[in-house]
Write a protein that holds these residues in place. Structure first.
Motif, PDB file in Angstrom:
ATOM      1  N   ALA A  82       0.842  -1.200   0.000  1.00  0.00           N
ATOM      2  CA  ALA A  82       0.000   0.000   0.000  1.00  0.00           C
ATOM      3  C   ALA A  82       0.876   1.249   0.000  1.00  0.00           C
ATOM      4  O   ALA A  82       0.488   2.292  -0.494  1.00  0.00           O
ATOM      5  N   ARG A  83       2.054   1.111   0.608  1.00  0.00           N
ATOM      6  CA  ARG A  83       3.003   2.226   0.566  1.00  0.00           C
ATOM      7  C   ARG A  83       4.341   1.670   0.087  1.00  0.00           C
ATOM      8  O   ARG A  83       4.859   0.697   0.640  1.00  0.00           O
ATOM      9  N   ASN A  84       4.871   2.328  -0.906  1.00  0.00           N
ATOM     10  CA  ASN A  84       6.103   1.821  -1.484  1.00  0.00           C
ATOM     11  C   ASN A  84       7.267   1.994  -0.510  1.00  0.00           C
ATOM     12  O   ASN A  84       7.330   2.977   0.215  1.00  0.00           O
ATOM     13  N   THR A  85       8.185   1.033  -0.528  1.00  0.00           N
ATOM     14  CA  THR A  85       9.338   1.127   0.374  1.00  0.00           C
ATOM     15  C   THR A  85      10.452   1.934  -0.282  1.00  0.00           C
ATOM     16  O   THR A  85      10.478   2.120  -1.502  1.00  0.00           O
ATOM     17  N   GLU A  86      11.391   2.364   0.517  1.00  0.00           N
ATOM     18  CA  GLU A  86      12.525   3.141  -0.015  1.00  0.00           C
ATOM     19  C   GLU A  86      13.333   2.329  -1.019  1.00  0.00           C
ATOM     20  O   GLU A  86      13.792   2.840  -2.034  1.00  0.00           O
ATOM     21  N   LEU A  87      13.519   1.052  -0.666  1.00  0.00           N
ATOM     22  CA  LEU A  87      14.335   0.218  -1.557  1.00  0.00           C
ATOM     23  C   LEU A  87      13.645   0.046  -2.908  1.00  0.00           C
ATOM     24  O   LEU A  87      14.287   0.072  -3.962  1.00  0.00           O
ATOM     25  N   ASP A  88      12.341  -0.116  -2.827  1.00  0.00           N
ATOM     26  CA  ASP A  88      11.577  -0.275  -4.056  1.00  0.00           C
ATOM     27  C   ASP A  88      11.630   1.002  -4.903  1.00  0.00           C
ATOM     28  O   ASP A  88      11.725   0.954  -6.134  1.00  0.00           O
ATOM     29  N   PHE A  89      11.573   2.124  -4.198  1.00  0.00           N
ATOM     30  CA  PHE A  89      11.686   3.413  -4.882  1.00  0.00           C
ATOM     31  C   PHE A  89      13.012   3.465  -5.649  1.00  0.00           C
ATOM     32  O   PHE A  89      13.072   3.859  -6.813  1.00  0.00           O
ATOM     33  N   LEU A  90      14.055   3.011  -4.964  1.00  0.00           N
ATOM     34  CA  LEU A  90      15.386   3.061  -5.565  1.00  0.00           C
ATOM     35  C   LEU A  90      15.481   2.113  -6.765  1.00  0.00           C
ATOM     36  O   LEU A  90      16.079   2.446  -7.790  1.00  0.00           O
ATOM     37  N   ALA A 118       6.684   4.070 -14.023  1.00  0.00           N
ATOM     38  CA  ALA A 118       7.700   3.928 -12.972  1.00  0.00           C
ATOM     39  C   ALA A 118       7.577   5.065 -11.950  1.00  0.00           C
ATOM     40  O   ALA A 118       7.659   4.843 -10.740  1.00  0.00           O
ATOM     41  N   TRP A 119       7.360   6.247 -12.463  1.00  0.00           N
ATOM     42  CA  TRP A 119       7.211   7.405 -11.561  1.00  0.00           C
ATOM     43  C   TRP A 119       6.016   7.207 -10.630  1.00  0.00           C
ATOM     44  O   TRP A 119       6.067   7.464  -9.436  1.00  0.00           O
ATOM     45  N   LYS A 120       4.958   6.694 -11.221  1.00  0.00           N
ATOM     46  CA  LYS A 120       3.720   6.449 -10.472  1.00  0.00           C
ATOM     47  C   LYS A 120       3.944   5.390  -9.388  1.00  0.00           C
ATOM     48  O   LYS A 120       3.535   5.536  -8.246  1.00  0.00           O
ATOM     49  N   TRP A 121       4.602   4.341  -9.803  1.00  0.00           N
ATOM     50  CA  TRP A 121       4.874   3.205  -8.908  1.00  0.00           C
ATOM     51  C   TRP A 121       5.689   3.687  -7.698  1.00  0.00           C
ATOM     52  O   TRP A 121       5.393   3.358  -6.546  1.00  0.00           O
ATOM     53  N   GLN A 122       6.709   4.495  -7.979  1.00  0.00           N
ATOM     54  CA  GLN A 122       7.568   4.957  -6.887  1.00  0.00           C
ATOM     55  C   GLN A 122       6.774   5.672  -5.800  1.00  0.00           C
ATOM     56  O   GLN A 122       7.136   5.633  -4.639  1.00  0.00           O
ATOM     57  N   ARG A 123       5.702   6.322  -6.187  1.00  0.00           N
ATOM     58  CA  ARG A 123       4.975   7.190  -5.248  1.00  0.00           C
ATOM     59  C   ARG A 123       3.667   6.585  -4.748  1.00  0.00           C
ATOM     60  O   ARG A 123       2.837   7.296  -4.191  1.00  0.00           O
ATOM     61  N   GLY A 124       3.507   5.285  -5.004  1.00  0.00           N
ATOM     62  CA  GLY A 124       2.297   4.626  -4.508  1.00  0.00           C
ATOM     63  C   GLY A 124       2.283   4.667  -2.984  1.00  0.00           C
ATOM     64  O   GLY A 124       3.176   4.120  -2.334  1.00  0.00           O
ATOM     65  N   ASP A 125       1.294   5.321  -2.420  1.00  0.00           N
ATOM     66  CA  ASP A 125       1.305   5.503  -0.968  1.00  0.00           C
ATOM     67  C   ASP A 125      -0.073   5.930  -0.484  1.00  0.00           C
ATOM     68  O   ASP A 125      -0.484   7.086  -0.679  1.00  0.00           O
ATOM     69  N   VAL A 126      -0.782   5.009   0.167  1.00  0.00           N
ATOM     70  CA  VAL A 126      -2.136   5.363   0.612  1.00  0.00           C
ATOM     71  C   VAL A 126      -2.113   6.338   1.791  1.00  0.00           C
ATOM     72  O   VAL A 126      -3.131   6.960   2.110  1.00  0.00           O
ATOM     73  N   SER A 127      -0.946   6.489   2.433  1.00  0.00           N
ATOM     74  CA  SER A 127      -0.916   7.383   3.604  1.00  0.00           C
ATOM     75  C   SER A 127      -0.946   8.861   3.193  1.00  0.00           C
ATOM     76  O   SER A 127      -0.962   9.741   4.048  1.00  0.00           O
ATOM     77  N   ARG A 128      -0.950   9.125   1.876  1.00  0.00           N
ATOM     78  CA  ARG A 128      -1.188  10.505   1.416  1.00  0.00           C
ATOM     79  C   ARG A 128      -2.524  11.023   1.942  1.00  0.00           C
ATOM     80  O   ARG A 128      -2.720  12.210   2.119  1.00  0.00           O
ATOM     81  N   HIS A 129      -3.450  10.096   2.149  1.00  0.00           N
ATOM     82  CA  HIS A 129      -4.787  10.495   2.592  1.00  0.00           C
ATOM     83  C   HIS A 129      -4.812  10.860   4.074  1.00  0.00           C
ATOM     84  O   HIS A 129      -5.783  11.443   4.545  1.00  0.00           O
ATOM     85  N   THR A 130      -3.792  10.455   4.807  1.00  0.00           N
ATOM     86  CA  THR A 130      -3.836  10.630   6.274  1.00  0.00           C
ATOM     87  C   THR A 130      -2.543  11.266   6.768  1.00  0.00           C
ATOM     88  O   THR A 130      -1.992  10.852   7.794  1.00  0.00           O
ATOM     89  N   ASN A 131      -2.057  12.197   6.004  1.00  0.00           N
ATOM     90  CA  ASN A 131      -0.844  12.929   6.391  1.00  0.00           C
ATOM     91  C   ASN A 131       0.316  12.018   6.753  1.00  0.00           C
ATOM     92  O   ASN A 131       1.032  12.249   7.734  1.00  0.00           O
ATOM     93  N   GLY A 132       0.476  10.952   5.991  1.00  0.00           N
ATOM     94  CA  GLY A 132       1.631  10.086   6.191  1.00  0.00           C
ATOM     95  C   GLY A 132       1.406   9.008   7.251  1.00  0.00           C
ATOM     96  O   GLY A 132       2.305   8.207   7.506  1.00  0.00           O
ATOM     97  N   ASP A 133       0.241   8.968   7.840  1.00  0.00           N
ATOM     98  CA  ASP A 133      -0.025   7.954   8.879  1.00  0.00           C
ATOM     99  C   ASP A 133      -0.587   6.695   8.216  1.00  0.00           C
ATOM    100  O   ASP A 133      -1.776   6.619   7.897  1.00  0.00           O
ATOM    101  N   LEU A 134       0.309   5.722   8.004  1.00  0.00           N
ATOM    102  CA  LEU A 134      -0.098   4.515   7.273  1.00  0.00           C
ATOM    103  C   LEU A 134      -1.158   3.729   8.047  1.00  0.00           C
ATOM    104  O   LEU A 134      -2.125   3.228   7.476  1.00  0.00           O
ATOM    105  N   ALA A 135      -0.966   3.645   9.358  1.00  0.00           N
ATOM    106  CA  ALA A 135      -1.927   2.878  10.166  1.00  0.00           C
ATOM    107  C   ALA A 135      -3.317   3.497  10.043  1.00  0.00           C
ATOM    108  O   ALA A 135      -4.323   2.783   9.906  1.00  0.00           O
ATOM    109  N   ALA A 136      -3.369   4.813  10.057  1.00  0.00           N
ATOM    110  CA  ALA A 136      -4.674   5.472   9.947  1.00  0.00           C
ATOM    111  C   ALA A 136      -5.290   5.218   8.579  1.00  0.00           C
ATOM    112  O   ALA A 136      -6.494   4.955   8.462  1.00  0.00           O
ATOM    113  N   ALA A 137      -4.441   5.263   7.553  1.00  0.00           N
ATOM    114  CA  ALA A 137      -4.973   5.032   6.197  1.00  0.00           C
ATOM    115  C   ALA A 137      -5.493   3.606   6.068  1.00  0.00           C
ATOM    116  O   ALA A 137      -6.632   3.387   5.630  1.00  0.00           O
ATOM    117  N   LEU A 138      -4.691   2.655   6.457  1.00  0.00           N
ATOM    118  CA  LEU A 138      -5.116   1.249   6.304  1.00  0.00           C
ATOM    119  C   LEU A 138      -6.276   0.924   7.251  1.00  0.00           C
ATOM    120  O   LEU A 138      -7.097   0.050   6.959  1.00  0.00           O
TER     121      LEU A 138
END
Ligand code: NAP
Length: 906
Positions: free
Chosen positions: A726-734, A818-838
């Motif tokens: 649901a949120r891309n990892t740093e390594l995956d981004f790289l 690829a650009w899209k994939w790098q930024r896949g992150d549902v926590s955009r909806h909750t100010n970076g709080d992944l637990a809140a988003a999920l």
């Protein structure tokens, strides 16, 4: 011969090119109706007709006795009740003059004649790929430039005329039924020969016998016949039918043959012999085609049932011939000839009794074939010369394909329809042929309208569909419509499979093309039934014409720059214009299009829809191949499966096909959330779905699935997130960054302004190698799976599999994803709080990582799963790694199916 078959010099002159939106060939039943429909659409359309009047079949076939054998209440236009009621037919089966008058009446009422150019034969039609238009030339040299070419040429309009040597030497009058002269032809007191005893010959014979001094009928193959019960219709009768207009209009599209009746007497097997006989007797008495097309459908499949029905008809025929052995031998088909109904059964009126007359003689030209025409008459193989004053040839037609083959039609790359059909007669639904964009046809091969249908029903249905298809293309701002090869292949295969189950393919007749020497054998008419055909056509229209590629000429330059993307390789899919898409990162994609492939049917409750977004570089095709199938979890017989190609993947709006300001490297950044908002619009507005039974996807498809569940929690009942987070990892981004660099560092990339993907071949090859390293797992190579796939080494695998896979893809498209994939992150909806988003997710969620996935390892996925309420983790055991998504490991697919089935049933 005074029928006007010469064509006039164009009033507009040969040097003046007329420009049209649509050109209709023919002004018969189909042409008239098609003209009307396209005019309703607001197109600048004109019909061209060889005859000097409208009517088509009913213009040309003015031979004595010509009449149709469909009941007049069903042989109609269904344009309006007023039009229907206004023409009062005089009898149940009106003769040609009345039918010709009726068609003129309709053309006048609809004010069509001003848009019909008569006396004009279309000689050629050549497609111009640059303009997406047809250049049509008449035999008088007039030129017409048209976007759409709709051939309503008729399925029985190419008469077989030059059949015997010596025809020109005949001293008397040689007439062909399909080119019958206008005005009186005096046959009284003449010695007449009729050659041919098909539906036409039979009508001629029964009509001219009383006039002739002597009539010789040349009979080759005897015909099964059914008696026609014709009677007068008075005003009350027609008022009765007019009051049933709405029901009839509906009914004729729901039956097998386009008549208001169907095979409804119940199964043969469930009746006693006496009951079967009672049915046959009752239907014989009806005096219509119903005994053939409205009793026992088993006659078309089961030889023994067919033989019993054939024998019933033969018995009736023999009795009418007073059981005269010689006449029965000549005129009654034998078991070994063919079975009843396996080719066209004509209706007749005292046809058999004609042979009991003193002035009529049946000549068996099976035992003594016609050798040639001589000045005195007809010479047969026994050396006999049959002296006559008039020869009437009722020899049939080059049916279905003949009319179109007589026009020099050239499609893309100059391909010739005639040449193609000389090899094999193929169409898609009888309405388009791959390679001939913007050419539509009615009454052409492989549709019910090619024979097995009440013609008015099937021709109007086709013209309606063509009108709808053109209208849809225009609403989507698309100029060119062309059926894909895949769709056509599938239709031809389906057509053949349905035909092969019947006895019709075993009988020689024009139905099989066997009446024309050298014509490739194939049942010309689709025999799956009009109702089924209509349903298929309607489904295509409702789902946006999947399989029918629609492109915009303005953007086509960009699209064809990369031939990899398109219906040919990835279809069938449909393009949906979801309107302007405002992007999360700024910018707008105007008239954004999603390429969508659907399988199965949306149920009435609209609760069986499954949405499947695509992964990086993948399209609907690979998902169809890997995940969908009867008996699988994603079973199209149970679910309405919607695969949506992500923006940038080359089929939906993407850098390479966007054109204008958004073309290529100028394409704006698109996020996972943008795709999901676009999909939401599609799902709700185009399909009217409020809740999805499941959203399931792999890799970037999983990213989109999570986004759906977080963004629209009420709309998603279940989520299957395969090999993705649901949120891309740093390594995956790289990792994705290295993919981007591999491409952009190629000098051929030229900042994204390369001319073709091949300019960036080195960068794409590097990109492919990176995918090999991280996409597959160590285990995949340790197990030698690449060797099992037929490659001799890892080097061979890269060079011959991975590199060619990515080589045709558009670099800007890949970068967009690829650009899209790098930024896949549902926590955009909750100010970076992944637990809140999920934590927002209401869907029952199965998190399905692949055990050996380097990109989205199970541990990353498990960490997210713990944050999702009502979720379960199921690790798919497979040594193949991330790219096992491509279906390389059947055992993994089996596990996936098990989990998805459980999820869907939960
Ligand atoms: P057809 O059914 O193809 O019949 C052609 C006839 O010519 C057959 O009897 C054929 O014999 C004979 N023939 C061809 N070549 C011959 C030769 N060299 N020597 C001797 N005989 C030869 O053509 P059609 O009668 O014009 O009918 C075509 C279709 O038009 C019909 O099936 C029907 O669908 C339609 N039609 C409808 C109506 C109506 O609505 N009432 C009326 C007329 C026609 P073989 O069979 O031995 O080849």
């Amino acid at each position: 011969m005074d029928i006007d078959i010469s064509v006039r010099e164009s009033a507009e002159g040969a040097d003046h090119v007329i420009h049209l939106d649509a050109l209709v060939i023919g002004a018969g039943i189909a042409g008239i109706y098609q003209l009307h429909r396209l005019r309703e659409l607001g197109l600048n359309v004109r019909a061209f007709e060889t005859g000097s009047g409208v009517g088509g079949t009913w213009y040309w076939n003015r031979y004595p006795g010509a009449r149709f054998d469909s009941q007049v209440e069903a042989y109609q236009f269904w344009i309006s009740k007023e039009l229907y009621a206004a023409w009062k037919p005089s009898e149940r089966y009106p003769a040609q003059p009345e039918t010709e008058r009726w068609l003129n009446f309709v053309a006048d009422r609809l004010d069509l004649k001003k848009d019909i150019q008569l006396n004009t034969r279309i000689a050629s039609a050549h497609y111009n790929e640059d303009s997406g238009r047809w250049l049509v030339t008449t035999s008088a040299g007039q030129q017409i430039d048209t976007q759409y070419l709709v051939a309503c040429c008729g399925m029985l309009s190419a008469p077989l005329t030059d059949r015997f040597p010596g025809q020109a030497s005949f001293k008397g009058q040689l007439l062909h039924t399909a080119l019958w002269p206008k005005g009186e032809v005096d046959l009284a007191g003449k010695r007449i020969a009729v050659i041919g005893t098909g539906a036409t010959g039979i009508q001629v014979v029964q009509s001219v016998a009383p006039l002739a001094k002597h009539l010789k009928v040349f009979v080759r193959t005897p015909q099964y016949i059914l008696p026609m019960k014709n009677y007068k219709y008075d005003q009350a009768e027609w008022d009765k039918w007019s009051s049933q207009f709405d029901e009839l209009k509906l009914r004729v599209r729901q039956t097998f043959t386009g008549f208001p009746f169907d095979f409804e007497v119940g199964p043969w097997a469930e009746k006693t012999p006496a009951e079967r006989l009672a049915v046959l007797e009752a239907f014989w008495e009806k005096g219509s085609l119903e005994l053939w097309l409205g009793t026992f459908a088993e006659m078309f499949f089961d030889p023994s049932i067919n033989e019993e029905i054939s024998e019933f008809v033969r018995g009736k025929m023999r009795a009418r011939l007073n059981n005269d052995p010689a006449l029965c031998d000549l005129l009654v088909p034998k078991t070994e000839d063919y079975g009843f109904g396996t080719h066209r059964v004509p209706l007749e009126t005292k046809y058999l009794e004609v042979y009991l007359r003193d002035n009529v003689e049946g000549v068996n030209c099976r035992t003594a074939p016609i050798e040639r025409i001589v000045p005195e008459g007809i010479m047969t193989a026994d050396g006999k010369v049959h002296e006559v004053d008039v020869i009437i040839m009722a020899l049939g037609f080059d049916a279905g394909s003949g009319a179109l083959s007589r026009i020099d039609i050239r499609g893309r790359d100059g391909r010739s329809l005639k040449a193609q059909w000389q090899q094999e007669i193929r169409t898609a639904l009888g309405m388009q042929v791959h390679g001939y964009p913007n050419l539509f046809m009615t009454g052409a091969p492989l549709a019910p309208a090619a024979a097995l249908c009440n013609m008015t029903t099937c021709l109007q249905q086709q013209a309606d569909w063509i009108t709808g298809c053109i209208s849809h293309a225009r609403s989507q701002d698309r100029d060119v419509v062309e059926v894909s090869k895949t769709f056509e292949d599938e239709w031809v295969a389906h057509h053949d499979a349905v035909a092969a189950a019947t006895l019709v393919v075993k009988t020689d007749s024009w139905y099989m093309g066997s009446n024309v020497e050298g014509k490739p054998r194939r049942l010309l008419s689709y025999i799956g039934g009009g109702a089924a055909y209509n349903a298929k056509c309607n489904e295509l229209a409702e789902t946006g014409y999947p399989g029918f590629g629609m492109i915009s000429i303005q953007r086509r330059g960009m699209e064809t720059m990369n031939a990899y993307y398109g219906q040919e390789g990835h279809g069938p899919y449909t393009l949906y214009n979801i309107g302007d898409l405002t992007l999360e990162d700024g910018g707008v994609i105007p008239a954004c299009e999603l390429a969508v492939a659907t399988f199965g049917k949306l149920n009435a409750a609209k609760d069986n829809a499954v949405l499947i977004p695509t992964w990086y570089s993948g399209t609907n095709k690979i998902i169809e191949q890997v995940l969908i199938g009867e008996g699988r979890a994603l079973d199209p017989t149970r679910y309405f499966l919607i695969i949506v190609n992500q923006i940038g993947n080359g089929l939906s709006t993407s850098p390479h096909n966007a054109g204008g300001d958004l073309a290529g490297a100028a394409f704006p950044h698109v996020r996972i959330g943008d795709d999901v908002r676009a999909q939401h619009k599609l799902i709700t507005e185009n399909f009217g779905i409020e809740r999805l039974a499941l959203v399931v996807g792999g890799s970037m498809g999983a990213q989109q699935s999570y986004e759906w569940a977080v963004r629209y929690p009420e709309m998603v009942a279940r989520v299957g997130a395969i090999a993705g987070t649901a949120r891309n990892t740093e390594l995956d981004f790289l990792f994705a960054e290295t993919l981007i660099e591999a491409i952009t560092s190629d000098p051929g990339f030229a900042g994204g302004s390369y001319a073709a993907a091949s300019d960036v071949a080195a960068g794409l090859a590097r990109h492919a190698r990176l995918w090999t390293v991280s996409g597959w797992s160590d285990e995949f190579f340790r197990q030698g799976k690449h060797l099992a796939m037929g490659f001799d080494s890892i080097g061979g695998f890269v060079a011959n599999f991975m590199v060619p896979y990515f080589a045709p893809m558009d670099p800007n498209n890949l970068l967009c994803m690829a650009w899209k994939w790098q930024r896949g992150d549902v926590s955009r909806h909750t100010n970076g709080d992944l637990a809140a988003a999920l934590g927002r997710i209401k869907a029952r969620t199965f998190v399905l990582p692949i055990s050996h996935d380097n990109l989205f390892p199970p541990a990353d996925c498990a960490a997210e799963q713990r944050l999702i309420p009502n979720s379960e983790l199921h690790v798919l055991e497979s040594g193949d790694g991330h790219l096992g998504l491509f279906g390389t490991d059947p055992a993994m697919l089996a596990q996936l199916d098990t989990h998805l089935k459980a999820l869907l049933e939960s």
